[in-house]
Design an enzyme around this catalytic site. Structure first.
Site, PDB file in Angstrom:
ATOM      1  N   ASP A   1     -10.668   3.409   4.437  1.00 41.64           N
ATOM      2  CA  ASP A   1     -11.122   2.014   4.395  1.00 41.64           C
ATOM      3  C   ASP A   1     -12.648   1.939   4.382  1.00 41.64           C
ATOM      4  O   ASP A   1     -13.212   0.886   4.085  1.00 41.64           O
ATOM      5  CB  ASP A   1     -10.618   1.256   5.637  1.00 41.64           C
ATOM      6  CG  ASP A   1      -9.393   0.405   5.329  1.00 41.64           C
ATOM      7  OD1 ASP A   1      -9.196   0.061   4.142  1.00 41.64           O
ATOM      8  OD2 ASP A   1      -8.650   0.079   6.270  1.00 41.64           O
TER       9      ASP A   1
ATOM     10  N   GLN B   1      -4.184  -1.026   9.724  1.00 36.16           N
ATOM     11  CA  GLN B   1      -4.246  -2.402   9.204  1.00 36.16           C
ATOM     12  C   GLN B   1      -4.828  -3.352  10.258  1.00 36.16           C
ATOM     13  O   GLN B   1      -4.382  -3.358  11.406  1.00 36.16           O
ATOM     14  CB  GLN B   1      -2.834  -2.858   8.791  1.00 36.16           C
ATOM     15  CG  GLN B   1      -2.788  -4.216   8.135  1.00 36.16           C
ATOM     16  CD  GLN B   1      -3.479  -4.255   6.766  1.00 36.16           C
ATOM     17  OE1 GLN B   1      -3.401  -3.311   5.989  1.00 36.16           O
ATOM     18  NE2 GLN B   1      -4.180  -5.337   6.482  1.00 36.16           N
TER      19      GLN B   1
ATOM     20  N   LYS C   1       0.844  -1.202   0.000  1.00 33.72           N
ATOM     21  CA  LYS C   1       0.000   0.000   0.000  1.00 33.72           C
ATOM     22  C   LYS C   1       0.879   1.252   0.000  1.00 33.72           C
ATOM     23  O   LYS C   1       0.615   2.210  -0.727  1.00 33.72           O
ATOM     24  CB  LYS C   1      -0.933  -0.010   1.216  1.00 33.72           C
ATOM     25  CG  LYS C   1      -2.076  -1.012   1.067  1.00 33.72           C
ATOM     26  CD  LYS C   1      -2.839  -1.268   2.365  1.00 33.72           C
ATOM     27  CE  LYS C   1      -3.890  -2.352   2.162  1.00 33.72           C
ATOM     28  NZ  LYS C   1      -4.579  -2.764   3.400  1.00 33.72           N
TER      29      LYS C   1
END
Ligand code: NAP
Length: 295
Positions: free
Chosen positions: A121, A98, A54
């Site tokens: 997200d 994460q 990412k």
């Protein structure tokens, strides 16, 4: 194999190129590049690989990447403080924590602490609620990637029967909302669904997000259906390293479906592309600009 293989790598690359152009334009308008902060807690090897790719993709798109790698022993309060600091940081447009997090940290509290405007997200309850209400929101990356592949493959989705297998907050529920917004007739199946093969067989569209290797068999698929396989499962292989397979028995389903995503190379690459897209969108909204076109 009768089915067309949906090339998620190529679709993701095209989005990443459009994002890079959008980043250059954003920089011209505002004098700065969009910034994405990633937060990795602990040393889970799979999470470390995801976060590294990412960060790399963020830099390749011309955005600024702020990587925060914290030890496994980080307390919930320490992580919440970092999120609060990132919320206040003007250079940071997107925050990605994460998952999974170590046991001592409540992921729900962390997600609820992220500024919904920076929640790239799309997991914050405000964004989930806005998506369900048909309001502009941050859409979770993997489901948004699935929708993009479906629209690319089928064009107008109105009136199609869509069966989503899996009801997680990160994949199943949001893809169901997105398909409903596209006027599909949506069924959400899960572990308590009775006669799952018969339910899946109704789908002109099948989205599999279960996490069980090759569970969905070829004879569950309606002839001519479009199959999106979100599952990523490692199964034993000859060389001992294992190989990745999806939730759908690919070879069998490909005999029946019109089009199907492979694993790997289908949905997977779309997730990072949509993360970059969401970061660019978040930067535009924070700067008071219209959402970038064509993304
Ligand atoms: P999850 O939170 O574990 O949810 C799995 C869902 O599948 C649950 O709703 C569960 O039902 C349902 N399920 C489990 N066993 C079932 C069965 N036998 N029959 C019918 N439904 C069943 O998983 P997730 O986070 O949504 O992820 C799903 C898969 O997608 C995993 O393989 C994951 O690795 C993959 N994934 C890939 C990406 C990507 O970038 N490509 C991103 C995210 C996830 P209940 O609710 O009834 O328990």
């Amino acid at each position: 194999m009768a089915a067309r293989r949906i090339d998620g790598k190529a679709a993701a690359q095209a989005i990443r190129e459009r994002v890079a152009l959008g980043v250059a334009e954003f920089q011209r308008l505002t004098g700065r590049a969009p910034g994405l902060a990633t937060v990795l807690v602990g040393e889970d090897p799979a999470s470390a690989v995801y976060v590294r790719s990412k960060n790399r993709a963020t830099a390749e798109a011309g955005m600024v990447s702020f990587a925060h790698n914290l030890p496994d022993t980080t307390s919930e309060d320490e992580l919440l403080q970092l999120v609060i600091d990132l919320n206040a940081d003007a250079e940071v447009d997107g925050i990605l924590v994460q998952l999974p997090l170590p046991k001592q940290i409540d992921a729900t509290r962390v997600i609820e602490t992220i500024d919904p405007g920076k929640d790239v997200d799309g997991f914050h309850p405000v964004n989930a609620g806005r998506l369900a209400s048909g309001l502009p929101s941050m859409v979770p990356c993997t489901p948004y990637g699935c929708l993009h592949l479906l629209k690319q493959e089928l064009g107008d989705l109105a009136g199609l029967e869509a069966v989503v297998v899996g009801r997680s907050n990160i994949v199943g529920k949001p893809i169901a909302q997105l398909l409903l917004a596209e006027h599909c007739t949506v069924t959400i199946a899960h572990s308590r669904t009775r006669d799952l093969p018969a339910v899946v067989r109704r789908g002109d569209i099948v989205v599999a997000a279960v996490g069980r290797a090759q569970m969905i068999r070829g004879d569950w698929i309606k002839p001519g259906a479009t199959v999106i396989d979100v599952g990523i499962n490692r199964v034993p292989a000859d060389e001992g390293k294992g190989r990745l397979v999806g939730d759908v028995a690919f070879d069998e389903a490909a005999e029946v479906a019109a089009a199907i995503t492979p694993v790997p190379g289908g949905v997977g690459p779309m997730t990072i592309a949509m993360l970059l897209r969401n970061t660019l969108v978040a930067a535009h909204r924070r700067a008071g600009l219209e959402d970038p076109e064509g993304l």
